[in-house]
Scaffold this motif. Structure first.
Motif, PDB file in Angstrom:
ATOM      1  N   UNK A  63     -13.050  28.194  31.387  1.00 54.95           N
ATOM      2  CA  UNK A  63     -14.181  27.778  30.571  1.00 54.95           C
ATOM      3  C   UNK A  63     -13.620  27.539  29.177  1.00 54.95           C
ATOM      4  N   UNK A  64     -13.858  26.345  28.650  1.00 51.67           N
ATOM      5  CA  UNK A  64     -13.178  26.002  27.401  1.00 51.67           C
ATOM      6  C   UNK A  64     -14.039  25.149  26.482  1.00 51.67           C
ATOM      7  N   UNK A  65     -13.601  25.125  25.235  1.00 56.49           N
ATOM      8  CA  UNK A  65     -14.133  24.214  24.235  1.00 56.49           C
ATOM      9  C   UNK A  65     -13.046  23.162  24.045  1.00 56.49           C
ATOM     10  N   UNK A  66     -13.387  21.895  24.047  1.00 59.69           N
ATOM     11  CA  UNK A  66     -12.395  20.840  23.845  1.00 59.69           C
ATOM     12  C   UNK A  66     -12.732  20.068  22.578  1.00 59.69           C
ATOM     13  N   UNK A  67     -11.746  19.931  21.696  1.00 57.70           N
ATOM     14  CA  UNK A  67     -11.945  19.236  20.435  1.00 57.70           C
ATOM     15  C   UNK A  67     -11.243  17.880  20.393  1.00 57.70           C
ATOM     16  N   UNK A  68     -10.947  17.296  21.560  1.00 61.99           N
ATOM     17  CA  UNK A  68     -10.323  15.966  21.574  1.00 61.99           C
ATOM     18  C   UNK A  68     -11.335  14.937  21.071  1.00 61.99           C
ATOM     19  N   UNK A  69     -10.842  13.794  20.638  1.00 62.41           N
ATOM     20  CA  UNK A  69     -11.724  12.764  20.102  1.00 62.41           C
ATOM     21  C   UNK A  69     -12.695  12.245  21.161  1.00 62.41           C
ATOM     22  N   UNK A  70     -12.268  12.162  22.418  1.00 58.04           N
ATOM     23  CA  UNK A  70     -13.172  11.712  23.474  1.00 58.04           C
ATOM     24  C   UNK A  70     -14.358  12.674  23.590  1.00 58.04           C
ATOM     25  N   UNK A  71     -14.091  13.963  23.618  1.00 56.65           N
ATOM     26  CA  UNK A  71     -15.182  14.946  23.720  1.00 56.65           C
ATOM     27  C   UNK A  71     -16.069  14.922  22.477  1.00 56.65           C
ATOM     28  N   UNK A 124     -16.713  12.294  20.603  1.00 55.78           N
ATOM     29  CA  UNK A 124     -17.561  11.104  20.703  1.00 55.78           C
ATOM     30  C   UNK A 124     -18.658  11.274  21.756  1.00 55.78           C
ATOM     31  N   UNK A 125     -18.287  11.851  22.897  1.00 55.95           N
ATOM     32  CA  UNK A 125     -19.263  12.017  23.984  1.00 55.95           C
ATOM     33  C   UNK A 125     -20.346  13.029  23.638  1.00 55.95           C
ATOM     34  N   UNK A 126     -19.971  14.093  22.929  1.00 56.10           N
ATOM     35  CA  UNK A 126     -20.945  15.141  22.620  1.00 56.10           C
ATOM     36  C   UNK A 126     -21.749  14.847  21.361  1.00 56.10           C
ATOM     37  N   UNK A 127     -21.212  13.969  20.499  1.00 53.89           N
ATOM     38  CA  UNK A 127     -21.874  13.729  19.229  1.00 53.89           C
ATOM     39  C   UNK A 127     -21.696  14.895  18.279  1.00 53.89           C
ATOM     40  N   UNK A 128     -20.675  15.710  18.545  1.00 51.73           N
ATOM     41  CA  UNK A 128     -20.410  16.904  17.758  1.00 51.73           C
ATOM     42  C   UNK A 128     -18.898  17.050  17.583  1.00 51.73           C
ATOM     43  N   UNK A 129     -18.455  18.223  17.209  1.00 49.02           N
ATOM     44  CA  UNK A 129     -17.032  18.453  16.997  1.00 49.02           C
ATOM     45  C   UNK A 129     -16.267  18.858  18.237  1.00 49.02           C
ATOM     46  N   UNK A 130     -16.965  19.135  19.319  1.00 47.70           N
ATOM     47  CA  UNK A 130     -16.306  19.565  20.554  1.00 47.70           C
ATOM     48  C   UNK A 130     -17.275  19.431  21.733  1.00 47.70           C
ATOM     49  N   UNK A 131     -16.737  19.587  22.915  1.00 46.68           N
ATOM     50  CA  UNK A 131     -17.553  19.688  24.123  1.00 46.68           C
ATOM     51  C   UNK A 131     -17.210  21.013  24.799  1.00 46.68           C
ATOM     52  N   UNK A 132     -18.171  21.573  25.478  1.00 48.68           N
ATOM     53  CA  UNK A 132     -18.019  22.869  26.144  1.00 48.68           C
ATOM     54  C   UNK A 132     -18.030  22.646  27.652  1.00 48.68           C
ATOM     55  N   UNK A 133     -16.952  23.091  28.322  1.00 47.68           N
ATOM     56  CA  UNK A 133     -16.739  22.785  29.744  1.00 47.68           C
ATOM     57  C   UNK A 133     -16.511  24.023  30.589  1.00 47.68           C
ATOM     58  N   UNK A 134     -17.004  23.985  31.811  1.00 46.89           N
ATOM     59  CA  UNK A 134     -16.643  24.923  32.859  1.00 46.89           C
ATOM     60  C   UNK A 134     -15.936  24.089  33.921  1.00 46.89           C
ATOM     61  N   UNK A 135     -14.717  24.454  34.274  1.00 48.00           N
ATOM     62  CA  UNK A 135     -13.929  23.702  35.248  1.00 48.00           C
ATOM     63  C   UNK A 135     -13.884  24.491  36.555  1.00 48.00           C
ATOM     64  N   UNK A 136     -14.245  23.815  37.633  1.00 47.47           N
ATOM     65  CA  UNK A 136     -14.345  24.440  38.948  1.00 47.47           C
ATOM     66  C   UNK A 136     -13.403  23.771  39.941  1.00 47.47           C
TER      67      UNK A 136
END
Length: 139
Positions: free
Chosen positions: A25-33, A35-47
């Motif tokens: 479970x992570x926070x990603x601060x890449x530019x793609x995330x 742009x997609x989130x409209x914020x500074x990061x996206x929050x992911x759960x990887x399964x």
């Protein structure tokens, strides 16, 4: 943390049920995330994908190539536009879901931050999390 994990889009047309537990479970601060989130990061759960997983309802998808060259396919609801999941065509067997798409978002418990090198100064995350400048090395 016990399975299953359930969730879906904002309007309820696209739903999922994942019967395994997340591998990370992570926070990603890449530019793609960003742009997609409209914020500074996206929050992911990887399964790990399982034959018992259920994805119900219509989904639209679009592909993008990450800065690392990794191919990613974003899945979202064609009705409300809410981003719901992410797959990796070159890395079969993994699916990531947006933490906010969970029916119970309080189940999200990040353990690391990826792409800290592209973090925005105004996006402050938990300082106790391990931060990787890009992606962590694979085990």
């Amino acid at each position: 943390m016990e399975a299953p994990f359930t969730g879906g889009c904002a309007c309820g047309a696209l739903r999922y049920r994942l019967r395994t537990v997340p591998v990370v479970q992570s926070q990603c601060q890449c530019r793609d995330c960003q742009r997609r989130s409209g914020s500074g990061h996206a929050s992911w759960l990887v399964f790990p994908e399982s034959a018992e997983d259920v994805l119900a309802g219509p989904s639209a998808r679009w592909g993008v190539t990450a800065d690392t060259g990794t191919e990613k396919e974003h899945g979202f609801c064609p009705t409300c536009g809410a981003p719901v999941f992410l797959t990796f065509p070159g890395q079969a067997g993994l699916v990531a879901v947006h933490a906010a798409s969970l029916d119970d978002p309080s189940r999200f418990a990040p353990v690391l931050v990826t792409w800290g090198s592209t973090a925005q100064g105004w996006d402050r995350l938990d300082p106790a999390l391990t931060v990787f400048p890009k992606m962590p090395p694979r085990a």
